[in-house]
Every structure is written in structure tokens, then in C-alpha cells.
Design a protein around this motif. Structure first.
Motif, mmCIF file in Angstrom:
data_model
loop_
_atom_site.group_PDB
_atom_site.id
_atom_site.type_symbol
_atom_site.label_atom_id
_atom_site.label_comp_id
_atom_site.label_asym_id
_atom_site.label_seq_id
_atom_site.Cartn_x
_atom_site.Cartn_y
_atom_site.Cartn_z
ATOM 1 N N LEU A 64 -14.723 -5.018 20.497
ATOM 2 C CA LEU A 64 -13.307 -5.194 20.826
ATOM 3 C C LEU A 64 -12.510 -5.614 19.589
ATOM 4 C CD1 LEU A 64 -13.785 -7.142 24.197
ATOM 5 C CD2 LEU A 64 -12.892 -4.814 23.973
ATOM 6 N N GLN A 65 -13.053 -6.584 18.864
ATOM 7 C CA GLN A 65 -12.339 -7.125 17.702
ATOM 8 C C GLN A 65 -12.170 -6.060 16.614
ATOM 9 O OE1 GLN A 65 -14.263 -10.629 16.148
ATOM 10 N NE2 GLN A 65 -12.870 -10.758 14.402
ATOM 11 N N LEU A 66 -13.246 -5.324 16.363
ATOM 12 C CA LEU A 66 -13.206 -4.297 15.323
ATOM 13 C C LEU A 66 -12.217 -3.188 15.685
ATOM 14 C CD1 LEU A 66 -15.000 -4.471 12.820
ATOM 15 C CD2 LEU A 66 -16.401 -2.664 13.764
ATOM 16 N N THR A 67 -12.173 -2.832 16.980
ATOM 17 C CA THR A 67 -11.255 -1.790 17.418
ATOM 18 C C THR A 67 -9.805 -2.234 17.222
ATOM 19 O OG1 THR A 67 -12.876 -1.007 19.023
ATOM 20 C CG2 THR A 67 -10.589 -0.353 19.379
ATOM 21 N N LEU A 68 -9.508 -3.476 17.589
ATOM 22 C CA LEU A 68 -8.154 -3.998 17.381
ATOM 23 C C LEU A 68 -7.802 -3.966 15.893
ATOM 24 C CD1 LEU A 68 -8.466 -6.974 19.871
ATOM 25 C CD2 LEU A 68 -6.722 -5.180 20.039
ATOM 26 N N MET A 69 -8.745 -4.379 15.041
ATOM 27 C CA MET A 69 -8.508 -4.361 13.593
ATOM 28 C C MET A 69 -8.253 -2.936 13.113
ATOM 29 S SD MET A 69 -11.520 -6.965 12.340
ATOM 30 C CE MET A 69 -11.399 -6.549 10.601
ATOM 31 N N ALA A 70 -9.089 -2.015 13.594
ATOM 32 C CA ALA A 70 -8.979 -0.625 13.136
ATOM 33 C C ALA A 70 -7.658 0.004 13.563
ATOM 34 C CB ALA A 70 -10.154 0.195 13.680
ATOM 35 N N LEU A 71 -7.125 -0.451 14.679
ATOM 36 C CA LEU A 71 -5.847 0.080 15.159
ATOM 37 C C LEU A 71 -4.668 -0.653 14.516
ATOM 38 C CD1 LEU A 71 -6.721 0.590 18.946
ATOM 39 C CD2 LEU A 71 -6.313 2.401 17.257
ATOM 40 N N GLY A 72 -4.964 -1.608 13.645
ATOM 41 C CA GLY A 72 -3.902 -2.319 12.937
ATOM 42 C C GLY A 72 -3.158 -3.319 13.797
ATOM 43 N N ILE A 73 -3.802 -3.784 14.858
ATOM 44 C CA ILE A 73 -3.166 -4.763 15.745
ATOM 45 C C ILE A 73 -3.447 -6.168 15.205
ATOM 46 C CG2 ILE A 73 -3.189 -5.728 18.088
ATOM 47 C CD1 ILE A 73 -3.811 -2.781 19.014
ATOM 48 N N GLY A 74 -2.395 -6.966 15.056
ATOM 49 C CA GLY A 74 -2.560 -8.285 14.457
ATOM 50 C C GLY A 74 -1.375 -9.177 14.753
ATOM 51 N N PRO A 75 -1.088 -10.117 13.853
ATOM 52 C CA PRO A 75 -0.015 -11.090 14.076
ATOM 53 C C PRO A 75 1.302 -10.412 14.464
ATOM 54 C CG PRO A 75 -1.285 -11.703 12.141
ATOM 55 C CD PRO A 75 -1.802 -10.362 12.590
ATOM 56 N N GLY A 76 1.966 -10.977 15.474
ATOM 57 C CA GLY A 76 3.229 -10.419 15.954
ATOM 58 C C GLY A 76 3.057 -9.442 17.089
ATOM 59 N N ASP A 77 1.828 -8.960 17.289
ATOM 60 C CA ASP A 77 1.566 -7.989 18.364
ATOM 61 C C ASP A 77 1.084 -8.693 19.622
ATOM 62 O OD1 ASP A 77 2.133 -5.745 16.784
ATOM 63 O OD2 ASP A 77 0.083 -5.698 15.989
ATOM 64 N N GLU A 78 1.396 -8.076 20.762
ATOM 65 C CA GLU A 78 0.863 -8.537 22.045
ATOM 66 C C GLU A 78 -0.044 -7.463 22.632
ATOM 67 O OE1 GLU A 78 4.701 -11.254 23.446
ATOM 68 O OE2 GLU A 78 4.278 -9.389 24.492
ATOM 69 N N VAL A 79 -1.090 -7.903 23.304
ATOM 70 C CA VAL A 79 -2.009 -6.987 23.987
ATOM 71 C C VAL A 79 -2.120 -7.444 25.441
ATOM 72 C CG1 VAL A 79 -4.361 -6.063 24.058
ATOM 73 C CG2 VAL A 79 -3.289 -6.591 21.844
ATOM 74 N N VAL A 80 -1.860 -6.531 26.368
ATOM 75 C CA VAL A 80 -1.932 -6.879 27.785
ATOM 76 C C VAL A 80 -3.388 -6.832 28.244
ATOM 77 C CG1 VAL A 80 -1.151 -6.341 30.118
ATOM 78 C CG2 VAL A 80 0.371 -5.930 28.162
ATOM 79 N N VAL A 81 -3.857 -7.951 28.780
ATOM 80 C CA VAL A 81 -5.244 -8.063 29.259
ATOM 81 C C VAL A 81 -5.240 -8.711 30.642
ATOM 82 C CG1 VAL A 81 -6.158 -8.353 26.905
ATOM 83 C CG2 VAL A 81 -5.635 -10.362 28.280
ATOM 84 N N PRO A 82 -6.294 -8.490 31.421
ATOM 85 C CA PRO A 82 -6.412 -9.269 32.655
ATOM 86 C C PRO A 82 -6.895 -10.680 32.322
ATOM 87 C CG PRO A 82 -8.297 -7.804 32.427
ATOM 88 C CD PRO A 82 -7.401 -7.533 31.253
#
Ligand SMILES: *Cc1c(COP(=O)(O)O)cnc(C)c1O
Length: 365
Positions: A64-82
Motif C-alpha cells: 500500500l505504502q509503495l503504491t501511494l509513493m509511486a503514484l506521487g501521493i503525499g503531503p497535502g493529499d487526502e485519500v478516502v479509506v474506510p
């Protein structure tokens, strides 16, 4: 996880002779770090995800963490999760510096509710991370169009759902990426391990770089990366487990069917239209504060059971926020769910004992 003295444990991870021989073979070969076994495991696992590229890592959380990094998701971004998930789902988001935004679940399936998800999408939302909880696919047929409308990435947390599907399409093939876990209690394991599936060759390459210090060629580091490699020892275990997964999944599904037909007076797991549920957990609901009674009766009869998850993520210390809108279905589920043994090594007599114990303690009254 730990060993259990219960005669019917809640989970029973398999470490068979085939796994042991595979480990010994790899150890004797001398090639134990990420190598030919990992490559073969990735190739073989891709059959579960309609031929998508697969990238093996050292855990589901790393996936999960690597995928978020690879997609360039980081500070300032929100991710909707249950919020109704294992903490790893939200932890992965925080670990890359982004913020998890919790949406409520659909009560029948325990997965992210599409309407609740739509309601929390805002200008900072970068991605949706639905969880295929307990082995039931999330409502991807409604979440994907929603994500497309808002230009959001979708990362599937398929850590509990190897070989689950919705309308014939396997989980891990809907979003930009699917993330699987191979922790011992999951439907298959590699001791510790994880896998990322993606149809995007560029994303696959970035993931391969990120898991290995940003290197494709040794000492020619292209980007900043981590060490999240899977060992060849783990991959060898995974290859043996993968061979058995189809039979194990059918056993889980058959066991669930028996429990469905034998449990009385309590809501049994629902299966959404078109969903292939792989029963990582078989989860009933015990309303009116009677859950402890049922669990105690099961324990008295030496039958394991478990609550996944007694505290929703939004109520855990790192995620508390008094200003957050309530998540009533999540709270209700956390108070009522009880997971019963459904693992593939259960025999007919054991299933009967589980159903009878549940009916005695919590059924119709
Ligand atoms: C197990 C699990 C994870 C994390 O996987 P690990 O391999 O333990 O890191 C993430 N999300 C969910 C829903 C899980 O069940």
C-alpha cells in the motif's frame, strides 16, 4: 499471531511439507534475496489478476505504502479509506505524509459505501482506497465511475481478498493498483509478504525501483527508494501456497455455505449481487450487546472466534478527531461483528460444532 490450544482455532495457517521443502531448496541454492523465486512467484500470481504485472514486496502494508509513493501521493493529499479496516490501511496513507479521510461502510458488505465516499471527496482528494474486507469485493462497479468523474486514483486494499471477484472481474484489476498481503492468517501466505498488481507498465517499473533503493542497475540509483524486497525464501513458500489457493478458496466458500445453512437467529454474511466472496473471515452480527456471551460460549467449547475490528480506525489514538462527522454504520459494525472459524482445514464435524455453539448462545431466543 500465536499458537492456540483451542480445539477449533479461529485461523489455522498451513506450513506443509511442500513449503518446508521449498524453503530448504532455496536455502541450499544459496540465492535467498530477491531473485528467480520472486520473479517466478510474480509471474504465477499474475494469473489471479487477469495477467496484470505483479510486484512482490515484504508486506501488504509495504504494498500500500509503495503504491501511494509511486503514484506521487503525499503531503497535502487526502485519500478516502474506510475506518472499518485494519489500521494498516490508514497507516500507509499517513506513512507517505498524506491524510486518510474516513467514509462510512455499507452495513451488509462492510465495505466502503459509494454514497458516503462521494460525500467526503473534496479538492484535496487524490485517491480512493477501498478495502475488500473479509474477502468480499467492495462496490467497484460504483466506486470506479465515481473516481473517474473526479479524476482520482484507485488503490484496492485486497489484503484479505485473494481471488475474490465482482461480476467475474478479479479484485486487484479495477484500480490503478491492487495490494495483497501474505501474512500467515491471510488466505495464502509467504510468512510475511505482499504483492502489487497493476496494468500500467510505467507504474510497475516505478514500483520495482522504489522497492529496491531506486535501482534497476546496481549502484545506478535513479530515484529515492526504500528496501521493501521479498526474499526468495518467502517467494518459494508463496509459490507452494498459490498452488493450493484454488482448493482452499473453494473449501472456505463451501464451509461458509454450511454455516449459512446451520446458523439460526443471527444475521450471516451477506453477498452482494455478482460478488464472489472468498471468506477470509466468516462474520456474523450479534446485536443487543450479546456478543460477549456468544464469544464466551464458543471459548467454553474450545472454539476460537475474533472481533475484526473492535475499535474502528477513526477511534484509534493516532486518528482521533473530535470534529469529524460520525460514522454510524462503522461504529455499529464494530460493536456487533463476530468472526467464526471458516478456514479450509475445518471438517464437517467441526462446522457442525461451531454452528451448534453459536445457536446455543446467541441464536433465536
Ligand atoms: C493484513 C492487512 C493489511 C496489511 O498486510 P500486512 O502484510 O500485515 O502488512 C492491510 N490491509 C488489510 C485490510 C489487511 O487485512
Amino acid at each position: 499471531m500465536s499458537g492456540s490450544n483451542l480445539s477449533i482455532p479461529a485461523a489455522r495457517p498451513v506450513i506443509g511439507e511442500a513449503e518446508i521443502e521449498a524453503v530448504v531448496r532455496v536455502l541450499r541454492s544459496g540465492h535467498v534475496i530477491q531473485g528467480p523465486e520472486v520473479a517466478a512467484f510474480e509471474e504465477e500470481f499474475s494469473e489471479l489478476v487477469a495477467g496484470r504485472s505483479c510486484v512482490a514486496v515484504n508486506s501488504g502494508t509495504s504494498a500500500l505504502q509503495l503504491t501511494l509513493m509511486a503514484l506521487g501521493i503525499g503531503p497535502g493529499d487526502e485519500v478516502v479509506v474506510p475506518s472499518f479496516s485494519f489500521a494498516a490501511t490508514a497507516n500507509a496513507v499517513r506513512l507517505v505524509g498524506a491524510e486518510p479521510v474516513f467514509a462510512d461502510i455499507t452495513p451488509g458488505t462492510y465495505c466502503l459505501d459509494p454514497l458516503a465516499t462521494a460525500a467526503v471527496i473534496g479538492p484535496r482528494t487524490a485517491a480512493l482506497m477501498p478495502v475488500h474486507l473479509y474477502g468480499h469485493p467492495a462496490a467497484m462497479d460504483r466506486l470506479m465511475p465515481l473516481a473517474d468523474r473526479h479524476g482520482l486514483a484507485v488503490i484496492e486494499d485486497a489484503c484479505q481478498a485473494h481471488d475474490a471477484a465482482l461480476h467475474g472481474q478479479p479484485v486487484g484489476t479495477f484500480g490503478q493498483a491492487g495490494c495483497f498481503s501474505f501474512y500467515p492468517t491471510k488466505n495464502m501466505h509467504t510468512l510475511e509478504g505482499g504483492m502489487i498488481s497493476t496494468a500500467d507498465p510505467q507504474l510497475a517499473r516505478t514500483l520495482r525501483l522504489l522497492r529496491n533503493q531506486g535501482m534497476e542497475q546496481r549502484y545506478e540509483n535513479e530515484i529515492v527508494g526504500a528496501n521493501m524486497r521479498m526474499t526468495d525464501v518467502a517467494a518459494a513458500v508463496g509459490r507452494e501456497q498459490l498452488k493450493q489457493l484454488p482448493a482452499w478458496t473453494e473449501r472456505r466458500r463451501a464451509n461458509a455455505k454450511v454455516l449459512d445453512s446451520r446458523i439460526e437467529g443471527l444475521p450471516v454474511p451477506q453477498v452482494a449481487d455478482g460478488a464472489r466472496h472468498v471468506y477470509h473471515q466468516y462474520t456474523v452480527r450479534v446485536p443487543d450487546g450479546r456478543r460477549d456471551d456468544v464469544q464466551q460460549e464458543l471459548a467454553r467449547q474450545s472454539i476460537g472466534s475474533a472481533v475484526y475490528y473492535p475499535t474502528p480506525i477513526h477511534r484509534l489514538k493516532p486518528y482521533q478527531d473530535p470534529g469529524r462527522p460520525p460514522l454510524p454504520e462503522t461504529d455499529r459494525a464494530a460493536a456487533e461483528v463476530l468472526s467464526l472459524p471458516v478456514h479450509p482445514t475445518l471438517g464437517p464435524g467441526e462446522l457442525e460444532r461451531i454452528a451448534q455453539a453459536v445457536n446455543l448462545a446467541g441464536g433465536a431466543r
